[in-house]
Design a protein around this motif. Structure first.
Motif, PDB file in Angstrom:
ATOM      1  N   VAL A   1       4.273   1.496 -23.434  1.00  0.00           N
ATOM      2  CA  VAL A   1       3.049   2.297 -23.401  1.00  0.00           C
ATOM      3  C   VAL A   1       1.817   1.393 -23.326  1.00  0.00           C
ATOM      4  CG1 VAL A   1       1.625   3.912 -24.706  1.00  0.00           C
ATOM      5  CG2 VAL A   1       4.095   4.259 -24.584  1.00  0.00           C
ATOM      6  N   THR A   2       1.793   0.341 -24.149  1.00  0.00           N
ATOM      7  CA  THR A   2       0.651  -0.578 -24.136  1.00  0.00           C
ATOM      8  C   THR A   2       0.505  -1.260 -22.775  1.00  0.00           C
ATOM      9  OG1 THR A   2       0.954  -1.005 -26.509  1.00  0.00           O
ATOM     10  CG2 THR A   2      -0.390  -2.569 -25.264  1.00  0.00           C
ATOM     11  N   SER A   3       1.618  -1.725 -22.224  1.00  0.00           N
ATOM     12  CA  SER A   3       1.571  -2.381 -20.917  1.00  0.00           C
ATOM     13  C   SER A   3       1.114  -1.415 -19.840  1.00  0.00           C
ATOM     14  CB  SER A   3       2.955  -2.942 -20.563  1.00  0.00           C
ATOM     15  OG  SER A   3       3.394  -3.869 -21.525  1.00  0.00           O
ATOM     16  N   ALA A   4       1.603  -0.168 -19.900  1.00  0.00           N
ATOM     17  CA  ALA A   4       1.221   0.822 -18.892  1.00  0.00           C
ATOM     18  C   ALA A   4      -0.276   1.086 -18.932  1.00  0.00           C
ATOM     19  CB  ALA A   4       2.001   2.113 -19.110  1.00  0.00           C
ATOM     20  N   VAL A   5      -0.818   1.240 -20.132  1.00  0.00           N
ATOM     21  CA  VAL A   5      -2.244   1.545 -20.259  1.00  0.00           C
ATOM     22  C   VAL A   5      -3.091   0.363 -19.785  1.00  0.00           C
ATOM     23  CG1 VAL A   5      -4.100   2.030 -21.890  1.00  0.00           C
ATOM     24  CG2 VAL A   5      -1.901   3.208 -22.118  1.00  0.00           C
TER      25      VAL A   5
ATOM     26  N   LEU B   1      -2.204  -2.611 -18.043  1.00  0.00           N
ATOM     27  CA  LEU B   1      -1.994  -3.103 -16.684  1.00  0.00           C
ATOM     28  C   LEU B   1      -2.401  -2.080 -15.637  1.00  0.00           C
ATOM     29  CD1 LEU B   1       1.448  -4.901 -17.147  1.00  0.00           C
ATOM     30  CD2 LEU B   1      -0.820  -5.938 -17.004  1.00  0.00           C
ATOM     31  N   PHE B   2      -2.126  -0.801 -15.898  1.00  0.00           N
ATOM     32  CA  PHE B   2      -2.498   0.216 -14.927  1.00  0.00           C
ATOM     33  C   PHE B   2      -4.018   0.327 -14.815  1.00  0.00           C
ATOM     34  CE2 PHE B   2      -2.831   4.640 -13.332  1.00  0.00           C
ATOM     35  CZ  PHE B   2      -2.042   4.487 -12.204  1.00  0.00           C
ATOM     36  N   THR B   3      -4.716   0.187 -15.941  1.00  0.00           N
ATOM     37  CA  THR B   3      -6.175   0.239 -15.907  1.00  0.00           C
ATOM     38  C   THR B   3      -6.750  -0.934 -15.111  1.00  0.00           C
ATOM     39  OG1 THR B   3      -6.213   1.335 -18.064  1.00  0.00           O
ATOM     40  CG2 THR B   3      -8.256   0.306 -17.316  1.00  0.00           C
ATOM     41  N   VAL B   4      -6.244  -2.139 -15.383  1.00  0.00           N
ATOM     42  CA  VAL B   4      -6.706  -3.320 -14.649  1.00  0.00           C
ATOM     43  C   VAL B   4      -6.368  -3.187 -13.163  1.00  0.00           C
ATOM     44  CG1 VAL B   4      -6.496  -5.821 -14.436  1.00  0.00           C
ATOM     45  CG2 VAL B   4      -6.483  -4.765 -16.695  1.00  0.00           C
ATOM     46  N   LEU B   5      -5.179  -2.653 -12.858  1.00  0.00           N
ATOM     47  CA  LEU B   5      -4.777  -2.484 -11.467  1.00  0.00           C
ATOM     48  C   LEU B   5      -5.704  -1.522 -10.730  1.00  0.00           C
ATOM     49  CD1 LEU B   5      -2.776  -2.973  -9.168  1.00  0.00           C
ATOM     50  CD2 LEU B   5      -1.334  -1.168 -10.141  1.00  0.00           C
ATOM     51  N   ILE B   6      -6.103  -0.440 -11.382  1.00  0.00           N
ATOM     52  CA  ILE B   6      -7.018   0.523 -10.758  1.00  0.00           C
ATOM     53  C   ILE B   6      -8.351  -0.136 -10.429  1.00  0.00           C
ATOM     54  CG2 ILE B   6      -8.404   2.582 -11.203  1.00  0.00           C
ATOM     55  CD1 ILE B   6      -6.035   3.734 -12.711  1.00  0.00           C
ATOM     56  N   PHE B   7      -8.893  -0.906 -11.387  1.00  0.00           N
ATOM     57  CA  PHE B   7     -10.170  -1.573 -11.150  1.00  0.00           C
ATOM     58  C   PHE B   7     -10.049  -2.619 -10.043  1.00  0.00           C
ATOM     59  CE2 PHE B   7     -11.394   0.137 -15.328  1.00  0.00           C
ATOM     60  CZ  PHE B   7     -12.678   0.558 -15.034  1.00  0.00           C
ATOM     61  N   ALA B   8      -8.901  -3.320  -9.971  1.00  0.00           N
ATOM     62  CA  ALA B   8      -8.710  -4.315  -8.917  1.00  0.00           C
ATOM     63  C   ALA B   8      -8.691  -3.652  -7.541  1.00  0.00           C
ATOM     64  CB  ALA B   8      -7.408  -5.084  -9.150  1.00  0.00           C
ATOM     65  N   ILE B   9      -8.010  -2.513  -7.440  1.00  0.00           N
ATOM     66  CA  ILE B   9      -7.960  -1.801  -6.156  1.00  0.00           C
ATOM     67  C   ILE B   9      -9.347  -1.273  -5.779  1.00  0.00           C
ATOM     68  CG2 ILE B   9      -7.001   0.218  -4.985  1.00  0.00           C
ATOM     69  CD1 ILE B   9      -4.476  -0.159  -6.676  1.00  0.00           C
ATOM     70  N   MET B  10     -10.047  -0.690  -6.766  1.00  0.00           N
ATOM     71  CA  MET B  10     -11.386  -0.179  -6.489  1.00  0.00           C
ATOM     72  C   MET B  10     -12.323  -1.295  -6.048  1.00  0.00           C
ATOM     73  SD  MET B  10     -11.784   2.496  -9.678  1.00  0.00           S
ATOM     74  CE  MET B  10     -13.543   2.714  -9.348  1.00  0.00           C
TER      75      MET B  10
ATOM     76  N   MET C   1       4.311  -6.793 -12.687  1.00  0.00           N
ATOM     77  CA  MET C   1       4.320  -6.901 -14.144  1.00  0.00           C
ATOM     78  C   MET C   1       4.460  -5.530 -14.793  1.00  0.00           C
ATOM     79  SD  MET C   1       1.287  -9.751 -14.567  1.00  0.00           S
ATOM     80  CE  MET C   1       1.177  -9.530 -16.343  1.00  0.00           C
ATOM     81  N   LEU C   2       3.728  -4.547 -14.278  1.00  0.00           N
ATOM     82  CA  LEU C   2       3.818  -3.191 -14.805  1.00  0.00           C
ATOM     83  C   LEU C   2       5.236  -2.650 -14.661  1.00  0.00           C
ATOM     84  CD1 LEU C   2       2.432  -0.602 -15.877  1.00  0.00           C
ATOM     85  CD2 LEU C   2       1.871  -0.037 -13.505  1.00  0.00           C
ATOM     86  N   PHE C   3       5.838  -2.870 -13.520  1.00  0.00           N
ATOM     87  CA  PHE C   3       7.199  -2.404 -13.260  1.00  0.00           C
ATOM     88  C   PHE C   3       8.188  -3.037 -14.238  1.00  0.00           C
ATOM     89  CE2 PHE C   3      11.234  -2.832 -10.945  1.00  0.00           C
ATOM     90  CZ  PHE C   3      11.487  -1.505 -10.640  1.00  0.00           C
ATOM     91  N   LEU C   4       8.077  -4.348 -14.446  1.00  0.00           N
ATOM     92  CA  LEU C   4       9.013  -5.054 -15.316  1.00  0.00           C
ATOM     93  C   LEU C   4       8.828  -4.690 -16.791  1.00  0.00           C
ATOM     94  CD1 LEU C   4       8.815  -8.568 -13.627  1.00  0.00           C
ATOM     95  CD2 LEU C   4      10.839  -7.099 -13.721  1.00  0.00           C
ATOM     96  N   MET C   5       7.598  -4.466 -17.194  1.00  0.00           N
ATOM     97  CA  MET C   5       7.322  -4.208 -18.609  1.00  0.00           C
ATOM     98  C   MET C   5       7.747  -2.812 -19.052  1.00  0.00           C
ATOM     99  SD  MET C   5       6.043  -6.991 -19.879  1.00  0.00           S
ATOM    100  CE  MET C   5       5.042  -6.622 -21.304  1.00  0.00           C
TER     101      MET C   5
ATOM    102  N   ILE D   1       3.872 -15.230 -12.610  1.00  0.00           N
ATOM    103  CA  ILE D   1       4.531 -14.004 -12.157  1.00  0.00           C
ATOM    104  C   ILE D   1       6.044 -14.195 -12.117  1.00  0.00           C
ATOM    105  CG2 ILE D   1       4.253 -14.616  -9.720  1.00  0.00           C
ATOM    106  CD1 ILE D   1       4.238 -11.084 -11.315  1.00  0.00           C
ATOM    107  N   LYS D   2       6.507 -15.409 -11.799  1.00  0.00           N
ATOM    108  CA  LYS D   2       7.951 -15.650 -11.795  1.00  0.00           C
ATOM    109  C   LYS D   2       8.508 -15.638 -13.215  1.00  0.00           C
ATOM    110  CE  LYS D   2       8.492 -18.050  -7.410  1.00  0.00           C
ATOM    111  NZ  LYS D   2       9.057 -19.217  -6.705  1.00  0.00           N
ATOM    112  N   GLY D   3       7.699 -16.070 -14.182  1.00  0.00           N
ATOM    113  CA  GLY D   3       8.136 -16.032 -15.576  1.00  0.00           C
ATOM    114  C   GLY D   3       8.220 -14.630 -16.134  1.00  0.00           C
ATOM    115  N   MET D   4       7.527 -13.686 -15.503  1.00  0.00           N
ATOM    116  CA  MET D   4       7.594 -12.297 -15.960  1.00  0.00           C
ATOM    117  C   MET D   4       8.947 -11.672 -15.653  1.00  0.00           C
ATOM    118  SD  MET D   4       4.875 -11.623 -17.560  1.00  0.00           S
ATOM    119  CE  MET D   4       5.255  -9.886 -17.774  1.00  0.00           C
ATOM    120  N   LEU D   5       9.669 -12.196 -14.665  1.00  0.00           N
ATOM    121  CA  LEU D   5      10.966 -11.624 -14.304  1.00  0.00           C
ATOM    122  C   LEU D   5      11.974 -11.745 -15.448  1.00  0.00           C
ATOM    123  CD1 LEU D   5      12.672 -10.299 -12.060  1.00  0.00           C
ATOM    124  CD2 LEU D   5      13.335 -12.595 -11.350  1.00  0.00           C
TER     125      LEU D   5
END
Length: 277
Positions: free
Chosen positions: A83-87, A89-98, A137-141, A216-220
């Protein structure tokens, strides 16, 4: 713990030839244990099984209660991480896309923006790479959290025709024989891959891309460690359902049913005397 792969043996030999005393001692240690590694693993497994059987004989109810508590503890941990990762990482991802979309639209009005220090640091290539890094990262977490919540795709057409106990057996064997061992393999090679990336200072193939590709490779392996914990949690809960007392059946029947056929108030496999009790 008692043997090394051929690649690791060769690495120790190379270090020992360079007068590395620690490597030489480790090489001697593993060379002495390697012929007995299989028997040592069998002995260690037998010892753990003996402790397991002894614990069950001394306090069967308490033993399975502790297993269920361990399963619930792992599930709570994975839920918090997911839940923490979703909130975050998803928030940061939205701002990056915007930001990426806004910046590209602005370049149509002011092409000189590409000469600023800000754009050089947050170039379109870097932002786009950051987007897929965050998505990975979001997918893996959240993979482990998804398994705990039974949210992954299943073949319900087949699963719904099975009895609850058969579903739990398939879940139990799948977790301990396939899921957790596969996670170990990915973690083993993933850590090696990330360490190699860090050693050579790997960066993006693009000139203006992101550096430090080892992150990013260490996140796997980290993400698959969470999935392995989820598999352990599910296996413990299934073990309580399959081998535990009827009084714990209702608390461990989550994977005995499906979304289309949810668990009843009282499990069908529970004996009549236990239901009245």
């Amino acid at each position: 713990p008692f043997s090394l792969t051929t690649r690791e043996f060769n690495g120790l030999r190379r270090q020992a030839r360079r007068d590395d005393e620690q490597a030489a001692e480790l090489l001697a240690y593993y060379e002495a244990l390697s012929p007995f590694a299989f028997y040592l693993m069998i002995g260690l497994t037998a010892l753990l099984l003996a402790i397991l059987i002894f614990g069950m004989a001394r306090g069967r109810l308490l033993f399975f209660q502790n297993m269920l508590a361990a399963s619930d503890g792992l599930a709570k941990f994975l839920t918090r991480v997911g839940v923490t990762s979703a909130v975050v990482l998803f928030t940061v991802l939205i701002f990056a896309i915007m930001y990426d979309v806004t910046q590209r639209q602005y370049l149509g009005f002011n092409s000189d923006w590409t000469n600023t220090e800000w754009y050089k640091f947050f170039s379109s290539t870097r932002v786009q790479e950051m987007e897929w890094h965050l998505h990975a990262m979001l997918f893996l977490m959240v993979l482990g959290y998804g398994y705990i919540q039974d949210a992954h795709v299943r073949i319900e057409l087949v699963r719904d025709t099975m009895k609850p106990r058969t579903r739990v057996w398939i879940e139990f064997l799948g977790a301990i024989l396939f899921m957790v061992p596969y996670c170990y393999v990915v973690m083993n090679y993933g850590i090696e891959n990330a360490m190699r990336s860090w050693t050579i200072g790997e960066s993006s193939a693009a000139t203006t891309g992101l550096p430090n590709r080892f992150i990013i490779k260490g996140m796997l392996p980290f993400g698959f460690a969470l999935i392995a914990l989820a598999g352990m949690s599910v296996a413990l809960k299934c073990a309580v359902y399959l081998f535990g007392p009827p009084s714990l059946r209702a608390r461990s029947n989550y994977y005995a049913h499906s979304h289309q056929n949810p668990a009843p108030a009282e499990d069908d496999d529970t004996p009549a005397d236990a239901k009245h009790a």
